[in-house]
Enzyme design. Structure first.
Site, PDB file in Angstrom:
ATOM      1  N   PHE A   1      -6.245  36.250  23.930  1.00 59.75           N
ATOM      2  CA  PHE A   1      -6.902  34.862  23.773  1.00 59.75           C
ATOM      3  C   PHE A   1      -6.657  34.633  22.463  1.00 59.75           C
ATOM      4  CE2 PHE A   1     -11.062  34.115  21.718  1.00 59.75           C
ATOM      5  CZ  PHE A   1     -11.080  32.491  22.005  1.00 59.75           C
TER       6      PHE A   1
ATOM      7  N   THR B   1      -1.769  43.548  29.981  1.00 55.49           N
ATOM      8  CA  THR B   1      -2.766  44.176  30.628  1.00 55.49           C
ATOM      9  C   THR B   1      -3.417  42.938  31.622  1.00 55.49           C
ATOM     10  OG1 THR B   1      -4.422  43.820  28.968  1.00 55.49           O
ATOM     11  CG2 THR B   1      -3.190  45.838  28.801  1.00 55.49           C
TER      12      THR B   1
ATOM     13  N   ASP C   1       4.322  48.092  25.405  1.00 51.65           N
ATOM     14  CA  ASP C   1       3.192  48.709  25.011  1.00 51.65           C
ATOM     15  C   ASP C   1       3.236  49.505  23.198  1.00 51.65           C
ATOM     16  OD1 ASP C   1       1.070  50.767  24.726  1.00 51.65           O
ATOM     17  OD2 ASP C   1       0.863  50.271  26.911  1.00 51.65           O
TER      18      ASP C   1
ATOM     19  N   THR D   1     -12.419  44.317  13.421  1.00 49.56           N
ATOM     20  CA  THR D   1     -13.549  43.485  13.919  1.00 49.56           C
ATOM     21  C   THR D   1     -14.503  43.765  13.076  1.00 49.56           C
ATOM     22  OG1 THR D   1     -15.177  43.415  15.746  1.00 49.56           O
ATOM     23  CG2 THR D   1     -13.918  45.100  15.670  1.00 49.56           C
ATOM     24  N   ASP D   2     -15.702  42.970  13.256  1.00 48.08           N
ATOM     25  CA  ASP D   2     -17.006  43.175  12.075  1.00 48.08           C
ATOM     26  C   ASP D   2     -17.832  44.203  13.077  1.00 48.08           C
ATOM     27  OD1 ASP D   2     -17.811  41.450  14.534  1.00 48.08           O
ATOM     28  OD2 ASP D   2     -19.165  40.297  13.464  1.00 48.08           O
ATOM     29  N   GLU D   3     -17.323  44.388  14.183  1.00 52.58           N
ATOM     30  CA  GLU D   3     -18.202  45.407  14.999  1.00 52.58           C
ATOM     31  C   GLU D   3     -18.253  46.966  14.431  1.00 52.58           C
ATOM     32  OE1 GLU D   3     -18.525  44.975  19.396  1.00 52.58           O
ATOM     33  OE2 GLU D   3     -17.833  42.896  19.134  1.00 52.58           O
TER      34      GLU D   3
ATOM     35  N   TYR E   1     -16.066  50.729  22.138  1.00 53.05           N
ATOM     36  CA  TYR E   1     -15.018  49.613  21.626  1.00 53.05           C
ATOM     37  C   TYR E   1     -14.825  49.839  20.107  1.00 53.05           C
ATOM     38  CZ  TYR E   1     -13.336  45.218  19.733  1.00 53.05           C
ATOM     39  OH  TYR E   1     -12.828  44.331  19.280  1.00 53.05           O
TER      40      TYR E   1
ATOM     41  N   ALA F   1     -15.857  51.870  17.992  1.00 53.48           N
ATOM     42  CA  ALA F   1     -15.396  53.228  17.370  1.00 53.48           C
ATOM     43  C   ALA F   1     -13.827  53.240  17.682  1.00 53.48           C
ATOM     44  CB  ALA F   1     -16.026  54.350  18.109  1.00 53.48           C
TER      45      ALA F   1
ATOM     46  N   LYS G   1     -11.745  50.634  17.541  1.00 57.97           N
ATOM     47  CA  LYS G   1     -11.067  49.933  16.662  1.00 57.97           C
ATOM     48  C   LYS G   1     -11.159  50.212  14.949  1.00 57.97           C
ATOM     49  CE  LYS G   1      -9.780  46.031  16.712  1.00 57.97           C
ATOM     50  NZ  LYS G   1      -8.327  45.641  17.016  1.00 57.97           N
TER      51      LYS G   1
ATOM     52  N   ARG H   1     -25.342  36.763  17.182  1.00 60.38           N
ATOM     53  CA  ARG H   1     -23.686  36.833  16.800  1.00 60.38           C
ATOM     54  C   ARG H   1     -23.441  35.776  15.766  1.00 60.38           C
ATOM     55  NH1 ARG H   1     -25.047  41.180  18.294  1.00 60.38           N
ATOM     56  NH2 ARG H   1     -24.300  42.253  20.164  1.00 60.38           N
TER      57      ARG H   1
HETATM   58  N1  LIG Z   1     -12.358  38.102  20.662  1.00 61.81           N
HETATM   59  C1  LIG Z   1     -12.942  38.312  19.508  1.00 61.81           C
HETATM   60  O1  LIG Z   1     -14.174  37.890  19.609  1.00 61.81           O
HETATM   61  C2  LIG Z   1     -12.552  39.133  18.421  1.00 61.81           C
HETATM   62  C3  LIG Z   1     -13.449  39.308  17.213  1.00 61.81           C
HETATM   63  C4  LIG Z   1     -12.664  40.179  16.391  1.00 61.81           C
HETATM   64  C5  LIG Z   1     -11.517  40.597  16.285  1.00 61.81           C
HETATM   65  N2  LIG Z   1     -11.200  40.787  17.518  1.00 61.81           N
HETATM   66  C6  LIG Z   1     -10.006  41.316  17.945  1.00 61.81           C
HETATM   67  O2  LIG Z   1      -8.715  40.534  18.069  1.00 61.81           O
HETATM   68  C7  LIG Z   1      -7.850  41.130  18.661  1.00 61.81           C
HETATM   69  C8  LIG Z   1      -7.378  40.341  20.087  1.00 61.81           C
HETATM   70  O3  LIG Z   1      -8.714  39.976  20.523  1.00 61.81           O
HETATM   71  P1  LIG Z   1      -8.588  38.861  21.851  1.00 61.81           P
HETATM   72  O4  LIG Z   1      -9.951  38.512  22.132  1.00 61.81           O
HETATM   73  O5  LIG Z   1      -7.449  38.024  21.895  1.00 61.81           O
HETATM   74  O6  LIG Z   1      -8.327  40.304  23.229  1.00 61.81           O
HETATM   75  P2  LIG Z   1      -7.608  39.989  24.628  1.00 61.81           P
HETATM   76  O7  LIG Z   1      -8.148  41.126  25.417  1.00 61.81           O
HETATM   77  O8  LIG Z   1      -7.887  38.590  24.876  1.00 61.81           O
HETATM   78  O9  LIG Z   1      -6.069  40.153  24.227  1.00 61.81           O
HETATM   79  C9  LIG Z   1      -5.735  41.499  23.990  1.00 61.81           C
HETATM   80  C10 LIG Z   1      -4.119  41.593  24.275  1.00 61.81           C
HETATM   81  O10 LIG Z   1      -3.835  42.835  23.995  1.00 61.81           O
HETATM   82  C11 LIG Z   1      -2.788  43.309  24.863  1.00 61.81           C
HETATM   83  N3  LIG Z   1      -2.807  44.483  24.885  1.00 61.81           N
HETATM   84  C12 LIG Z   1      -3.844  45.536  25.089  1.00 61.81           C
HETATM   85  N4  LIG Z   1      -3.584  46.666  25.062  1.00 61.81           N
HETATM   86  C13 LIG Z   1      -2.147  46.673  24.858  1.00 61.81           C
HETATM   87  C14 LIG Z   1      -1.279  47.902  24.475  1.00 61.81           C
HETATM   88  N5  LIG Z   1      -1.560  49.067  24.647  1.00 61.81           N
HETATM   89  N6  LIG Z   1      -0.024  47.430  23.986  1.00 61.81           N
HETATM   90  C15 LIG Z   1       0.202  46.312  23.879  1.00 61.81           C
HETATM   91  N7  LIG Z   1      -0.581  44.839  24.319  1.00 61.81           N
HETATM   92  C16 LIG Z   1      -1.643  45.511  24.670  1.00 61.81           C
HETATM   93  C17 LIG Z   1      -3.380  42.861  26.217  1.00 61.81           C
HETATM   94  O11 LIG Z   1      -2.398  42.562  27.351  1.00 61.81           O
HETATM   95  C18 LIG Z   1      -3.700  41.473  25.655  1.00 61.81           C
HETATM   96  O12 LIG Z   1      -2.749  40.181  25.818  1.00 61.81           O
HETATM   97  C19 LIG Z   1      -8.261  42.692  19.206  1.00 61.81           C
HETATM   98  O13 LIG Z   1      -7.683  43.517  18.387  1.00 61.81           O
HETATM   99  C20 LIG Z   1      -9.723  42.528  18.846  1.00 61.81           C
HETATM  100  O14 LIG Z   1     -10.169  43.692  18.764  1.00 61.81           O
HETATM  101  C21 LIG Z   1     -11.410  39.892  18.605  1.00 61.81           C
END
Ligand SMILES: NC(=O)c1ccc[n+]([C@@H]2O[C@H](COP(=O)([O-])OP(=O)(O)OC[C@H]3O[C@@H](n4cnc5c(N)ncnc54)[C@H](O)[C@@H]3O)[C@@H](O)[C@H]2O)c1
Length: 338
Positions: free
Chosen positions: A11, A36, A59, A125-127, A153, A155, A157, A217
């Site tokens: 995303f 994934t 990966d 993440t803020d979490e 999750y 933990a 991160k 949130r």
């Molecule tokens: N969505 C939120 O609100 C939010 C807020 C703060 C931080 N984050 C962080 O932002 C980042 C992206 O979040 P998102 O919401 O886009 O997540 P998402 O789940 O939409 O996307 C994660 C992507 O990582 C890939 N992926 C997962 N494991 C992998 C691996 N071992 N090797 C290679 N690729 C891998 C997946 O295929 C996917 O494309 C994450 O690190 C998340 O912790 C997200």
């Protein structure tokens, strides 16, 4: 500049890749993603064929492949992660493996490729800060707030976050970390609350609200987040952490009412479901450091407009989320919500 983005098919990653190609005309992007369940190259179909973009299915735990890919790269933005709290409650193994160990494998590969001088941005993440009390509206997470993770999750991160910090202190690597609040916007996998609720309503189903809905949130539009990450990549001070937030706190009940109202429904479409175990009460961000030092602040997150636009996007892109929601996701949904 050649940036490698891990998780660039997720995303936030797809939004970030699009932003670089649009706003940094001289830059190249390699999207490194394992694809994934939440990775979806369809989200990037508009840039297929762009000569400044390339995709590697890989990966972050694959050291051998990283050794082949990283030598021609100038900077890494590490976003790949298992990202859904509810899934981490069902099975935390993949979270520790991808988010903590994967970050360590990637840091080592980056150091093998270029020593310590090239930039590595970790999207945390803020979490990782845990939770704030609901009663004290003035309490905010700052970059000095201790890490007190409450979900598997967060933990996992925090494991990556602390590994990044350690590689700066131990090896002198050029790393910067962002800690961001909840993102919303188009192309979000519909297990997350906003697309889940909007797509349920578009399908005539109720929305499953955890507990009494009072958990709070902070909401940030995904493009604001991506702009903050880009700012940190270009201007962030090495070894620093930057909080990123939207100044946009809402309880889950308020969020639900806003979505219901935008979509012309009433409270009868709410189904209160058993609360998430260990559900953090409140996240709220002090993002003054990134504004003060780097000049970033959110410009696209204002409500209700940003939420209305997001609801419209899912309304207009039914075929996208119907495809994404089918298959393996369906059995996850049934396990989670019955
Ligand atoms: N969505 C939120 O609100 C939010 C807020 C703060 C931080 N984050 C962080 O932002 C980042 C992206 O979040 P998102 O919401 O886009 O997540 P998402 O789940 O939409 O996307 C994660 C992507 O990582 C890939 N992926 C997962 N494991 C992998 C691996 N071992 N090797 C290679 N690729 C891998 C997946 O295929 C996917 O494309 C994450 O690190 C998340 O912790 C997200």
């Amino acid at each position: 500049m050649h940036v490698l983005v891990t998780g660039g098919a997720g995303f936030i990653g797809t939004s970030f890749v699009r932003m670089i190609l649009r706003d940094r005309p001289g830059w190249r992007v390699t999207n490194y993603d394992a694809l994934t369940y939440s990775g979806n190259l369809e989200n990037l179909s508009e840039i297929e064929g762009n000569e400044r973009y390339s995709f590697v299915k890989g990966d972050v735990r694959d050291a051998q492949l990283l050794d082949e890919v990283l030598p021609g790269v100038d900077a890494v933005v590490h976003m790949a992660a298992e990202s859904h709290v509810d899934r981490s409650i069902m099975d935390s193994g993949p979270f520790v493996d991808s988010n903590t160990r994967g970050t360590q494998v990637l840091l080592d590969a980056w150091r093998r490729a270029h020593g310590v001088d090239r930039r590595f941005v970790y999207v945390s993440t803020d979490e990782v800060y845990g939770t704030l009390p609901l009663e004290d509206k003035n309490a905010l997470f700052t970059e000095e707030t201790p890490l007190q993770t409450n979900s598997p999750y967060s933990a996992s991160k925090a494991g990556g976050d602390l590994m990044v910090r350690a590689y700066h202190h131990t090896h002198g690597m050029d790393v910067v970390t962002t800690r961001c609040s909840n993102n919303f916007g188009p192309w979000q996998f519909p297990e997350k609350v906003i697309p889940l609720f909007v797509t349920n309503l578009l399908d005539g189903k109720k929305v499953p609200l955890y507990g009494d809905g009072r958990n709070v949130r902070d909401w940030l539009h995904v493009e604001d987040h991506c702009e903050a990450v880009l700012t940190v990549l270009e201007k962030g001070r090495s070894g620093e952490v930057y909080n990123v937030g939207g100044n946009n706190e809402r309880s889950n009940l308020e969020l639900t009412h806003s979505i219901l109202s935008i979509m012309g429904h009433g409270d009868e479409m709410i189904e209160y479901v058993k609360d998430r175990p260990g559900h953090d009460l409140r996240y709220a961000i002090d993002a003054s450091k990134i504004k003060r030092e780097l000049g970033w602040e959110p410009t696209r997150s204002a409500w209700p407009g940003a939420l209305e636009d997001t609801v419209s996007w899912y309304t207009e892109n039914r075929s996208w989320w119907e495809r994404v929601r089918s298959g393996a996701y369906q059995s996850y949904y049934e396990t989670q919500y019955g």
